[in-house]
Design a protein around this motif. Structure first.
Motif, PDB file in Angstrom:
ATOM      1  N   GLU A 164      -9.605   6.057   2.315  1.00 27.96           N
ATOM      2  CA  GLU A 164      -8.454   6.648   1.635  1.00 27.96           C
ATOM      3  C   GLU A 164      -8.347   8.137   1.940  1.00 27.96           C
ATOM      4  O   GLU A 164      -7.246   8.660   2.124  1.00 27.96           O
TER       5      GLU A 164
ATOM      6  N   HIS B  88       2.116   2.756   3.836  1.00 26.89           N
ATOM      7  CA  HIS B  88       1.550   1.407   3.911  1.00 26.89           C
ATOM      8  C   HIS B  88       0.977   1.153   5.298  1.00 26.89           C
ATOM      9  O   HIS B  88      -0.157   0.658   5.429  1.00 26.89           O
TER      10      HIS B  88
ATOM     11  N   ARG C   1      -0.426   2.257  -3.629  1.00 30.31           N
ATOM     12  CA  ARG C   1      -1.775   1.842  -4.013  1.00 30.31           C
ATOM     13  C   ARG C   1      -2.771   2.378  -2.998  1.00 30.31           C
ATOM     14  O   ARG C   1      -2.563   2.252  -1.790  1.00 30.31           O
ATOM     15  N   GLN C   2      -3.848   2.954  -3.477  1.00 33.30           N
ATOM     16  CA  GLN C   2      -4.847   3.530  -2.591  1.00 33.30           C
ATOM     17  C   GLN C   2      -5.798   2.459  -2.077  1.00 33.30           C
ATOM     18  O   GLN C   2      -5.935   1.392  -2.681  1.00 33.30           O
ATOM     19  N   LEU C   3      -6.460   2.773  -0.981  1.00 37.06           N
ATOM     20  CA  LEU C   3      -7.472   1.878  -0.435  1.00 37.06           C
ATOM     21  C   LEU C   3      -8.699   1.890  -1.338  1.00 37.06           C
ATOM     22  O   LEU C   3      -8.976   2.871  -2.036  1.00 37.06           O
TER      23      LEU C   3
ATOM     24  N   ARG D   1      -2.243   3.172   5.810  1.00 32.46           N
ATOM     25  CA  ARG D   1      -3.385   2.643   5.061  1.00 32.46           C
ATOM     26  C   ARG D   1      -3.909   1.334   5.636  1.00 32.46           C
ATOM     27  O   ARG D   1      -5.119   1.146   5.750  1.00 32.46           O
ATOM     28  N   ILE D   2      -3.016   0.407   6.006  1.00 32.30           N
ATOM     29  CA  ILE D   2      -3.530  -0.864   6.524  1.00 32.30           C
ATOM     30  C   ILE D   2      -4.167  -0.679   7.904  1.00 32.30           C
ATOM     31  O   ILE D   2      -5.120  -1.368   8.242  1.00 32.30           O
TER      32      ILE D   2
ATOM     33  N   TYR E 116       0.806  -1.220   0.000  1.00 36.92           N
ATOM     34  CA  TYR E 116       0.000   0.000   0.000  1.00 36.92           C
ATOM     35  C   TYR E 116       0.840   1.270   0.000  1.00 36.92           C
ATOM     36  O   TYR E 116       0.352   2.346   0.318  1.00 36.92           O
TER      37      TYR E 116
END
Length: 134
Positions: free
Chosen positions: A38, A71, A30-32, A74-75, A27
Motif C-alpha cells: 500500500e 484500482h 480500499r487499501q491493500l 493497487r491490483i 480498490y
C-alpha cells in the motif's frame, strides 16, 4: 416529430447517465492488506495526474477515472509489478501527461533545452557587458 427528438435525446443521454451510476472499482477507495504494498502504491499514486481534474494527483482526486486508476495501480502492485512498470503502462495508455515526473522524449526535449539555452545566452550577454567595463 417531437417524440423522435425526445427518443434521440434519451439515447444520447443514456450512456452518460450509465457512466456516473456505475459503482467504483473495488480498490478505488480500499487499501491493500499489505502495508508495504500500500505504501508503494500510495507513493506511485501521488506522482500520477488525474486526467479529469488535471491539478490533483489520483491519490487526492475523487473523480471516477482517478478511482479506476487507483484500482489499477493497487491490483498491479499486489500482483508484484514494479512501480516503474506501472507508470510506463499508464503513460503508454494515457500519454506522458499522466505523470508528474517529466520524461525526455522526442516531443518534450525543447521543454528542457530552451530554458538552458536562454540561461546560456543571458550568461553570455552579462559576461560581454561586464567584460567591456573592466
Amino acid at each position: 416529430m417531437r417524440a423522435l427528438a425526445i427518443l434521440l435525446a434519451a439515447l444520447i443521454a443514456l450512456p452518460l447517465a450509465a457512466q456516473d451510476s456505475m459503482p467504483p472499482a473495488p480498490y478505488a477507495y480500499r487499501q491493500l492488506d499489505d502495508p508495504e504494498q500500500e505504501a508503494a502504491a500510495q507513493e506511485l499514486m501521488e506522482t500520477l495526474r488525474c486526467l479529469k481534474c488535471q491539478s490533483q494527483s489520483i491519490a487526492d482526486s475523487d473523480a471516477p477515472m482517478a478511482g479506476d486508476m487507483r484500482h489499477q495501480v493497487r491490483i498491479r502492485i499486489a500482483a508484484g509489478e514494479e512501480p516503474g512498470e506501472i507508470r510506463r503502462w499508464l503513460m503508454d495508455r494515457y500519454g506522458d501527461y499522466v505523470s508528474y515526473q517529466p520524461v525526455m522524449s522526442a516531443t518534450t526535449w525543447p521543454l528542457f533545452a530552451v530554458p538552458a539555452l536562454l540561461v546560456g545566452i543571458a550568461g553570455l550577454l552579462f559576461w560581454r557587458r561586464f567584460r567591456r567595463r573592466a
